[in-house]
Design a protein around this motif. Structure first.
Motif, PDB file in Angstrom:
ATOM      1  N   ALA A  61       0.830  -1.207   0.000  1.00 37.52           N
ATOM      2  CA  ALA A  61       0.000   0.000   0.000  1.00 37.52           C
ATOM      3  C   ALA A  61       0.867   1.260   0.000  1.00 37.52           C
ATOM      4  O   ALA A  61       0.547   2.242  -0.680  1.00 37.52           O
ATOM      5  N   TYR A  62       1.978   1.242   0.737  1.00 37.55           N
ATOM      6  CA  TYR A  62       2.875   2.407   0.782  1.00 37.55           C
ATOM      7  C   TYR A  62       3.485   2.672  -0.592  1.00 37.55           C
ATOM      8  O   TYR A  62       3.524   3.812  -1.053  1.00 37.55           O
ATOM      9  N   VAL A  63       3.947   1.626  -1.241  1.00 38.83           N
ATOM     10  CA  VAL A  63       4.622   1.797  -2.526  1.00 38.83           C
ATOM     11  C   VAL A  63       3.662   2.295  -3.606  1.00 38.83           C
ATOM     12  O   VAL A  63       4.029   3.119  -4.435  1.00 38.83           O
ATOM     13  N   PHE A  78      16.497  10.269  -3.042  1.00 38.33           N
ATOM     14  CA  PHE A  78      16.175   9.592  -1.793  1.00 38.33           C
ATOM     15  C   PHE A  78      14.753   9.029  -1.805  1.00 38.33           C
ATOM     16  O   PHE A  78      14.483   8.000  -1.207  1.00 38.33           O
ATOM     17  N   GLY A  79      13.872   9.702  -2.492  1.00 37.61           N
ATOM     18  CA  GLY A  79      12.508   9.202  -2.627  1.00 37.61           C
ATOM     19  C   GLY A  79      12.452   7.911  -3.416  1.00 37.61           C
ATOM     20  O   GLY A  79      11.714   6.988  -3.078  1.00 37.61           O
ATOM     21  N   ILE A  85      14.273   0.210  -1.658  1.00 38.02           N
ATOM     22  CA  ILE A  85      14.489  -0.579  -0.439  1.00 38.02           C
ATOM     23  C   ILE A  85      13.203  -1.286  -0.030  1.00 38.02           C
ATOM     24  O   ILE A  85      13.213  -2.472   0.317  1.00 38.02           O
ATOM     25  N   MET A  86      12.091  -0.582  -0.098  1.00 37.39           N
ATOM     26  CA  MET A  86      10.803  -1.172   0.291  1.00 37.39           C
ATOM     27  C   MET A  86      10.423  -2.320  -0.647  1.00 37.39           C
ATOM     28  O   MET A  86       9.988  -3.382  -0.189  1.00 37.39           O
ATOM     29  N   ILE A  87      10.621  -2.148  -1.931  1.00 43.11           N
ATOM     30  CA  ILE A  87      10.284  -3.200  -2.890  1.00 43.11           C
ATOM     31  C   ILE A  87      11.205  -4.406  -2.712  1.00 43.11           C
ATOM     32  O   ILE A  87      10.753  -5.553  -2.774  1.00 43.11           O
ATOM     33  N   THR A  88      12.480  -4.160  -2.465  1.00 40.57           N
ATOM     34  CA  THR A  88      13.413  -5.269  -2.234  1.00 40.57           C
ATOM     35  C   THR A  88      13.042  -6.022  -0.965  1.00 40.57           C
ATOM     36  O   THR A  88      13.033  -7.258  -0.943  1.00 40.57           O
ATOM     37  N   TRP A  89      12.728  -5.287   0.100  1.00 43.17           N
ATOM     38  CA  TRP A  89      12.302  -5.947   1.342  1.00 43.17           C
ATOM     39  C   TRP A  89      11.021  -6.743   1.114  1.00 43.17           C
ATOM     40  O   TRP A  89      10.903  -7.883   1.556  1.00 43.17           O
ATOM     41  N   LEU A  90      10.079  -6.146   0.407  1.00 43.38           N
ATOM     42  CA  LEU A  90       8.805  -6.807   0.140  1.00 43.38           C
ATOM     43  C   LEU A  90       9.008  -8.094  -0.663  1.00 43.38           C
ATOM     44  O   LEU A  90       8.446  -9.138  -0.328  1.00 43.38           O
ATOM     45  N   ALA A  91       9.818  -8.025  -1.696  1.00 42.39           N
ATOM     46  CA  ALA A  91      10.075  -9.218  -2.512  1.00 42.39           C
ATOM     47  C   ALA A  91      10.735 -10.309  -1.680  1.00 42.39           C
ATOM     48  O   ALA A  91      10.338 -11.472  -1.740  1.00 42.39           O
ATOM     49  N   GLY A  92      11.726  -9.938  -0.884  1.00 46.26           N
ATOM     50  CA  GLY A  92      12.398 -10.925  -0.033  1.00 46.26           C
ATOM     51  C   GLY A  92      11.472 -11.522   1.001  1.00 46.26           C
ATOM     52  O   GLY A  92      11.491 -12.735   1.258  1.00 46.26           O
TER      53      GLY A  92
END
Length: 118
Positions: A61-63, A78-79, A85-92
């Motif tokens: 939802a954030y992304v 930075f945005g 980072i969020m997408i990489t964390w989510l995928a992992g």
């Protein structure tokens, strides 16, 4: 320290999943097909992944939300970095949790339903 370990585990799971085809692990397609079953099992209370699924939903939802456009507009690089980072964390995390769920399904399928007779 615990958050760093969880992040490291998510990134490690992502790397393993991307290379698992050669090692015989579940394919990306099998993992993605397991997501609806995982959500349903969690909603029924059979699988204990409710909190992790909620975190994955919040990250998604954030992304995709328009609120996320503010950091891109103010601080372009930075945005975009926070999205990456969020997408990489989510995928992992999705890959790690689906691997855990598939193992849970295999273990559950090996149990013969019935009752113990004394």
């Amino acid at each position: 320290m615990a958050k760093t370990l969880k992040r490291t585990a998510a990134f490690t799971a992502l790397a393993r999943a991307l290379t698992s085809g050669a090692r015989g692990g579940p394919s990306i397609g099998a993992r993605l097909a397991a997501v609806p079953r995982m959500v349903l099992a969690s909603m029924r209370g059979e699988y204990d992944g409710g909190k992790r699924i909620a975190l994955m939903a919040a990250a998604t939802a954030y992304v995709v939300s328009p609120v996320d456009l503010v950091p891109e507009a103010v601080m372009f690089v930075f945005g975009l970095a926070d999205d990456a980072i969020m997408i990489t964390w989510l995928a992992g995390t999705v890959l790690s949790e689906t691997e855990r769920f598939l193992a849970w399904e295999r273990q559950r399928a090996s149990v013969i339903p019935g009752s113990v007779v004394p």
